[in-house]
Design a protein around this motif. Structure first.
Motif, PDB file in Angstrom:
ATOM      1  N   GLY A 178      -0.444   4.469  10.264  1.00  0.00           N
ATOM      2  CA  GLY A 178       0.092   4.706   9.274  1.00  0.00           C
ATOM      3  C   GLY A 178       1.749   5.419   8.553  1.00  0.00           C
ATOM      4  O   GLY A 178       2.022   5.315   7.650  1.00  0.00           O
ATOM      5  N   ALA A 237      -0.669   5.850  -0.077  1.00  0.00           N
ATOM      6  CA  ALA A 237      -1.546   7.201   1.085  1.00  0.00           C
ATOM      7  C   ALA A 237      -3.594   7.396   1.510  1.00  0.00           C
ATOM      8  O   ALA A 237      -3.408   6.740   2.258  1.00  0.00           O
ATOM      9  CB  ALA A 237      -0.809   8.455   1.133  1.00  0.00           C
ATOM     10  N   THR A 240      -5.743   5.676   3.649  1.00  0.00           N
ATOM     11  CA  THR A 240      -6.809   6.094   5.553  1.00  0.00           C
ATOM     12  C   THR A 240      -8.262   5.227   4.666  1.00  0.00           C
ATOM     13  O   THR A 240      -8.506   5.719   5.985  1.00  0.00           O
ATOM     14  CB  THR A 240      -6.772   7.429   3.969  1.00  0.00           C
ATOM     15  OG1 THR A 240      -5.016   8.231   4.154  1.00  0.00           O
ATOM     16  CG2 THR A 240      -7.466   8.459   4.650  1.00  0.00           C
TER      17      THR A 240
END
Length: 168
Positions: free
Chosen positions: A90, A126, A130
């Motif tokens: 991440g 993001a 994910t």
């Protein structure tokens, strides 16, 4: 244990997923114009920006997956691995985006991105990260279950071979 994905599978996934996601993101997220609009013009700068960012983030994540495979195999402690993967991948995805997105916009569009475009890009990045990481984690979990099942079967076969037979 076998890797969660081969290099050939990785290349195929990249060749299919990244251009499709770049096409969708460049139209839906950035320009909000589609081929049926009268003033439609293909959003080449945004398409190339998203393509470059996604390829860069994918490459960083694949290299991290492979490094983690050698340092912390998934089947040894899956929960710990998932935690490390979420944090490390991440953060790496975020830093890659922060570096590559503005530079790509400058190269392809001729200007630095506006703050709103930058924030929109961060949310898109993001979200995609994910989804991709969730897919890889799911793939690892399936492979870990398969590995454990094969390991248990091999142990049972080994125990059967060790027992003396009554026919001798």
């Amino acid at each position: 244990m076998e890797k969660a994905f081969s290099q050939q599978q990785d290349r195929a996934a990249r060749a299919i997923a990244i251009p499709i996601a770049a096409l969708v993101a460049s139209h839906v997220v950035f320009t909000k114009q589609f081929p049926w609009h009268v003033s439609y013009q293909f959003p080449l700068p945004y398409f190339l920006t998203v393509l470059t960012v996604m390829f860069s983030c994918w490459e960083v994540n694949v290299r991290l997956f492979r490094w983690m495979d050698s340092q912390m195999p998934f089947h040894v402690n899956p929960v710990r691995r998932i935690g490390h993967q979420m944090v490390v991948n991440g953060m790496a995805t975020l830093f890659t985006f922060l570096l590559v997105f503005p530079l790509s916009q400058f190269v392809y569009a001729g200007h630095w991105p506006a703050a709103s475009v930058f924030m929109t890009g961060a949310v898109v990045c993001a979200t995609i990260a994910t989804i991709v990481n969730g897919f890889f984690i799911g793939l690892y979990l399936v492979r870990t279950i398969y590995w454990q099942k094969n390991k248990s079967a091999a142990e049972l076969d080994g125990q059967r071979e060790e027992k003396p037979t009554m026919n001798s």
